[in-house]
Design a protein around this motif. Structure first.
Motif, PDB file in Angstrom:
ATOM      1  N   ASP A   1       4.315   5.762  -2.530  1.00  0.00           N
ATOM      2  CA  ASP A   1       4.959   6.758  -1.671  1.00  0.00           C
ATOM      3  C   ASP A   1       6.458   6.495  -1.537  1.00  0.00           C
ATOM      4  O   ASP A   1       7.268   7.428  -1.515  1.00  0.00           O
TER       5      ASP A   1
ATOM      6  N   SER B   1       0.812  -1.225   0.000  1.00  0.00           N
ATOM      7  CA  SER B   1       0.000   0.000   0.000  1.00  0.00           C
ATOM      8  C   SER B   1       0.841   1.269   0.000  1.00  0.00           C
ATOM      9  O   SER B   1       0.331   2.350  -0.289  1.00  0.00           O
ATOM     10  N   ARG B   2       2.139   1.126   0.280  1.00  0.00           N
ATOM     11  CA  ARG B   2       3.027   2.292   0.353  1.00  0.00           C
ATOM     12  C   ARG B   2       4.018   2.334  -0.781  1.00  0.00           C
ATOM     13  O   ARG B   2       4.923   3.187  -0.789  1.00  0.00           O
TER      14      ARG B   2
END
Length: 269
Positions: free
Chosen positions: A267, A263-264
Motif C-alpha cells: 500500500d 503488512s503495509r
C-alpha cells in the motif's frame, strides 16, 4: 528484541533460498551480455586498475604510515566499493520486489540480505587483486595479523545486514530517503578514510576521533590493520564497542520498523 530474534531466524532459516536467488539474479543481470558473469569479476578488477594507474603512476606517490600508498589505498577501497554497492542496492531491494513477494509466502526481510550475498563475488575479486598489488608493489607479506580479517569481514556483514534492513524500510516510508542516502554515501567516501589517512598528525585530533566513530571507517581501517598493520582489534576497545553499538541500534530500529510496516509495504508503494 523479540523482533531482532525473529529477523535473525528468518535470515538463517532462508540461507538456501537467499543463495539461490542471489545466483539467479547474477545470471539475469548479465544474461544479455556477451561475457556474461565474467563482468561480475572483470568490472571490479577494472576499477582497481583505474585507481592503480591514477594513484600508482599519476597523482599520488610515496607512503602512508610507512606503507606504500597504493597498497594502503587499494586495501581500503575494496571493502568500501563492496559496502557502497550493498547499501545502495539493498535500500531499494524491498521497493523493487515487494509486489512479487506479496503474492507468495516469502520472508521480505531477506531481500536486503540477498544483496549482501550477491555482491560478494565482486568483493572477492577485488580483494584478490588488492592483495596482489600489495604483495608486488608494496612488498607486503602474510603474517599472523591477517587472520583477523575474518573478524572484520564478519563485522562488515553484520553491519551491512543491520543497516540494510533499516534503509530498505525507510526507503519505502520516505520516498526521498534513497536520494539522501546516495548523497550520504558520496560524502562518506571522503570521510571514511578511503583515500586519505586521517590517523596522522596532519589532521586535528578531535576531527579524527569523530571520523573514527563512523562504522565504515572502522571496517576500512580494520582491513588495513589486518593486512598492513600490526594491531589487533581488541586493542581499540572503545571503537570496537562503539561499532557494535551502531550495529545493535540499526538492527533494533530497523527490525522494529520492518515488522511494524511490513503488512503495509504494498500500500505504501
Amino acid at each position: 528484541m523479540k523482533e531482532v530474534i525473529t529477523l535473525i531466524k528468518e535470515q538463517f532459516g532462508n540461507l538456501g533460498i537467499m543463495f539461490r536467488i542471489s545466483k539467479y539474479q547474477d545470471k539475469s543481470d548479465y544474461q544479455s551480455h556477451y561475457l556474461g558473469l565474467v563482468w561480475e569479476y572483470l568490472y571490479p578488477i577494472i576499477q582497481i586498475g583505474i585507481y592503480w594507474l591514477v594513484f600508482g603512476f599519476g597523482l599520488k606517490k610515496g607512503t602512508s604510515g610507512g606503507v606504500d600508498y597504493l597498497s594502503w589505498m587499494v586495501i581500503g577501497i575494496t571493502p568500501w566499493f563492496y559496502m557502497n554497492s550493498v547499501v545502495l542496492d539493498a535500500s531499494k531491494s524491498i521497493y523493487l520486489q515487494v509486489g512479487m513477494v506479496s503474492k507468495m509466502k516469502f520472508p521480505v526481510s531477506v531481500l536486503p540480505t540477498i544483496k549482501v550475498i550477491s555482491n560478494l563475488s565482486s568483493f572477492w575479486a577485488m580483494l584478490v587483486v588488492s592483495i596482489f598489488i600489495a604483495f608486488f608493489k608494496g612488498g607486503i607479506v602474510p603474517n599472523m595479523y591477517w587472520i583477523q580479517w575474518i573478524y572484520y569481514f564478519f563485522a562488515m556483514v553484520c553491519w551491512l545486514v543491520a543497516f540494510s534492513i533499516f534503509n530498505s524500510t525507510i526507503a519505502i516510508l520516505v520516498r526521498d530517503y534513497r536520494i539522501f542516502l546516495q548523497s550520504l554515501m558520496r560524502m562518506l567516501f571522503y570521510m571514511s578514510g578511503v583515500l586519505f589517512n586521517f590517523e596522522t598528525n596532519a589532521f586535528p585530533a578531535p576531527l579524527v576521533r569523530i571520523f573514527q566513530l563512523n562504522p565504515f571507517f572502522y571496517i576500512i581501517s580494520g582491513f588495513r590493520e589486518s593486512m598492513l598493520g600490526d594491531d589487533w582489534f581488541w586493542q581499540k576497545p572503545i571503537l570496537t564497542i562503539t561499532f557494535w553499538l551502531f550495529v545493535l541500534f540499526f538492527l533494533l530500529v530497523g527490525s522494529h520498523l520492518h515488522y511494524k510496516f511490513r503488512s503495509r509495504f504494498v500500500d505504501l508503494i
